[in-house]
Every structure is written in structure tokens, then in C-alpha cells.
Design an enzyme around this catalytic site. Structure first.
Site, PDB file in Angstrom:
ATOM      1  N   CYS A 100       0.845  -1.192   0.000  1.00 48.30           N
ATOM      2  CA  CYS A 100       0.000   0.000   0.000  1.00 48.30           C
ATOM      3  C   CYS A 100       0.886   1.250   0.000  1.00 48.30           C
ATOM      4  O   CYS A 100       0.590   2.239  -0.666  1.00 48.30           O
ATOM      5  CB  CYS A 100      -0.896  -0.031   1.228  1.00 48.30           C
ATOM      6  SG  CYS A 100      -2.068   1.307   1.274  1.00 48.30           S
ATOM      7  N   CYS A 200      -4.497  -1.765   5.690  1.00 52.15           N
ATOM      8  CA  CYS A 200      -4.274  -0.335   5.619  1.00 52.15           C
ATOM      9  C   CYS A 200      -5.428   0.258   4.840  1.00 52.15           C
ATOM     10  O   CYS A 200      -5.690  -0.096   3.707  1.00 52.15           O
ATOM     11  CB  CYS A 200      -2.927  -0.040   4.966  1.00 52.15           C
ATOM     12  SG  CYS A 200      -2.886  -0.184   3.206  1.00 52.15           S
TER      13      CYS A 200
END
Length: 395
Positions: A100, A200
């Protein structure tokens, strides 16, 4: 005046990062990344991103900085969610947080920020950036955070020089309690907010439920391998080279169902990961069972009793050239070279002594001590003197 775009996540770390940058005289803009809005897989009916974007907006308002929400859910699905499913199907365990940062925060998000005329992108990570001129070139360094409990450099182990050049980490010199104190003094709504768990930016997602949407449940057996299995008494050959020796010790043990006894059933080997203890639901052993291997083709989970079971440990791992990454390209090893480093195979693991050996097909990492649950698909990162030099995917 330099312009900085802060990824405001609605948490305390990024809130304080924005405040500090403003104090330092930057022109600060807050952006909230909306990365997910499939409400069928969040746990409970809370809508985390709505709550978080609202908190981020209130913080921006309090600091008097412009704020907007950017929707990155398409890129997120393509680059993170699809990657996770692919890795699980291959029987590997992905690390969405590392990806991410590389793919979303410091790529898609960074491009948006630069289009908005930003000089830098800032995040609330606990790590630091250094720079030095080496042979006339500006070299950027990724350093661990000052707070030993919260050092998050591992999550940024895939960043490039180009990404680091544009990155700022305002809270890297602070500890978590100091960050909370500043937030409280500035009366920021996020001062006492709990740290986010879960993927996330997806919010509170239970991984198995998330996976089940794509990967059909499929019943299979759980096999327990005895501690004294002959598998662990394998004969160690005479090696003609260091590379042969490393190749031998980096290979995982191979199990068959007949090597142990069937102790239970599971709903899909691809939902499990090495070292996992929860979710097996097998009783009757003195110590809990741990997953020592999964076979996604035959759909079998192999387990061992107790966290010291031999099947959990080895001390050499391999990273292929395709999945090898140097933050410090200038320090990349040539074939045949080796160097001593400190290394970790998961976030928050204390750094362990290791030696890197570069071979033609990739890189071996040989740890001084045995490591528990070296897991394919996870990232290994290596350091010298607080600086993260490079990383790779464990193959």
C-alpha cells in the site's frame, strides 16, 4: 513557500504530522484517501472510512488547512486487493501494508499531490529520512524511527530514491506518547483515538471473510506432524560451494499426509498462514498447535505442537532478482559478494544478525539464529546502523 500534501488518515499520527509541518512554515494541504467502499465485508455496521474522513476533516478545519477526499478505490482494488487474492491462491502470505505504501501512498497518491503542485508528500510514519551527497549525487536514506516500539521503516521498505526524495516524515523524531501529547495540547479530535487495525485503509475487515468472497471455502484435513518425525533428521550432504549450502538450508521441509496424523478439518488451506495458531479449533494437545506449512494444491494444513516445534524454524531464505529491491541502489551487491547486516522478516520483530549473499538468480539471507515462521510472500528487510538498505519478497 514549499507546498506539502499530507495524507490525513483520520488518525493521531497524521494529524500531528500536519500540525508540525504548518508550524515549520510549509503550506499544508490535507488529503484523505478513500480506498475502499464495499460495505459487505467490514465487521459490524460501523463505516470506518466515513468516520475517519470526518475526523480528518475536523483536524484540517482546526489547523486551518484546505482538505479534500480523493477516491483511489479503483487503483486500490487493482493493485492491493487483487494482489492479495493472487498471493493467497499461490499459498503465499501477502503484506498489503508494505504494498500500500509503495503502490498507493507513494505512487498514485504522490502523483495526485505533484499534480496539485506539491513539493513533498508527508505521512504519519514513525521513520526518518536522511540525505548525503555521494560522488556528486544526492542520496536519500530511510532511517528507523526514534520510538523503538513504533519504528515503521519496515512498512516503507519498498520505496525508491525518487519516492524518498519527495517524502517527509514529520513525526519520525518523536515517540508515540509525545505525539499524543502534542495532539492533546492542540485540542485535535484524534488525540485519544485508538490506532487503526486491519488492512491499511480498508478498516475493520476480517481477513478470512474478505478472502471468502473470492476464494471458495473447500474442506480439507489438518495434519499434525510429530516433533520427532524423521523429516527433521535429514542427512546433510557435503557442499561444494557456499551457494549449494545456502540453497539446501533455504528449502522448506516437504510433508505428506502420511507423515503425521489427521487431527481435524479446515475450510481452505489458503486462509491459513505459517506460524498461525488461531482458527485451527483442534483440542486435545498439551500445547497449542501451530501451522508449520500449508499445501494449497492438495488443500492440507500441516501443524506442529508448541511454538518450539522444529517445523517452524529455519535460518536461510531466498529472494529472487525480480522481487529484490534496494532503497540504496548505490550499495546493491554484485554477484558473488556478501555483507553483514541486521534484518527482520516481519514488522516489530527485533533486528537479527544476518549475512546477505548475492548469487546470479537472487539473494540469500542467512540468519545467525534460527527464525520462526519464515513465510513466503512476506517481506524481509535489511539494515546497517539504523538505515534500511533494501528488502525483498521471501520466495
Amino acid at each position: 513557500m514549499k507546498r506539502v500534501i499530507v495524507g490525513l488518515s483520520g488518525g493521531v499520527d497524521s494529524s500531528v504530522a500536519a500540525y508540525l509541518l504548518k508550524e515549520q512554515g510549509y503550506e499544508v494541504i490535507g488529503l484523505f484517501m478513500k480506498n475502499w467502499h464495499d460495505d459487505s465485508v467490514t465487521i459490524s455496521n460501523e463505516c470506518p472510512w466515513l468516520e475517519d474522513s470526518n475526523d480528518a476533516m475536523l483536524v484540517a478545519d482546526k489547523l486551518g488547512i484546505p482538505f479534500q477526499v480523493v477516491d483511489l478505490s479503483e487503483q486500490y482494488k487493482e493493485r492491493i486487493v487483487d494482489y492479495m487474492f493472487k498471493e493467497y491462491e499461490m499459498g503465499r502470505t501477502p503484506n498489503p501494508d508494505v504494498l500500500c505504501n509503495r503502490e498507493i501512498k507513494f505512487d498514485v497518491f504522490m502523483k495526485i499531490a505533484l499534480d496539485l503542485g506539491a513539493d513533498y508528500v508527508a505521512t504519519g510514519h514513525y521513520c526518518r529520512k536522511g540525505e548525503e551527497t555521494i560522488n556528486g549525487e544526492q542520496v536519500y536514506k530511510l532511517l528507523g524511527g526514534v520510538d523503538g516500539n513504533k519504528d515503521q521503516s519496515y512498512f516503507l521498505c519498498q520505496l525508491s530514491q525518487e519516492q524518498l526524495a519527495k517524502a517527509l516524515f514529520p513525526i519520525g523524531e518523536l515517540t508515540k506518547p509525545e505525539v499524543r501529547k502534542i495532539a492533546a495540547e492542540q485540542d485535535l479530535i484524534t488525540a485519544d483515538k485508538k490506532d487503526s487495525q486491519g488492512l491499511c485503509f480498508i478498516g475493520k475487515v476480517r481477513l478470512p471473510e474478505f478472502l471468502q468472497q473470492k476464494l471458495e471455502p473447500k474442506e480439507g484435513v489438518i495434519v499434525q506432524i510429530p516433533e520427532d518425525s524423521t523429516i527433521y533428521n535429514r542427512e546433510i550432504p557435503n557442499f561444494n560451494s557456499k551457494e549449494e549450502e545456502l540453497a539446501f538450508f533455504s528449502k522448506k521441509y516437504e510433508y505428506k499426509v502420511s507423515d503425521g496424523k489427521i487431527v481435524g478439518k479446515h475450510q481452505g488451506a489458503h486462509y491459513f498462514t505459517k506460524g498461525q495458531r488461531k482458527g485451527l479449533a483442534v483440542g486435545g494437545t498439551k500445547e497449542p498447535l501451530f501451522v508449520i506449512d500449508t499445501d494449497v494444491i492438495e488443500n492440507v494444513i500441516y501443524t506442529g505442537e508448541g511454538k518450539n516445534h522444529k517445523g517452524l524454524y529455519r535460518n536461510v531464505l531466498f529472494v529472487s532478482n525480480e522481487e529484490l529491491h534496494w532503497v540504496r541502489k548505490d550499495l546493491a551487491l554484485e554477484n558473488g559478494a556478501s555483507t553483514q547486516v541486521l534484518s527482520r522478516i516481519r514488522y516489530r520483530q527485533k533486528l537479527e544478525k544476518a549475512t546477505l549473499y548475492k548469487v546470479e538468480s537472487g539473494l540469500y539471507v542467512q540468519f545467525e539464529n534460527m527464525q520462526s515462521a519464515i513465510t513466503e510472500g512476506q517481506f524481509v528487510a535489511w539494515y546497517k546502523n539504523e538505515e534500511l538498505l533494501g528488502s525483498g519478497v521471501i520466495s
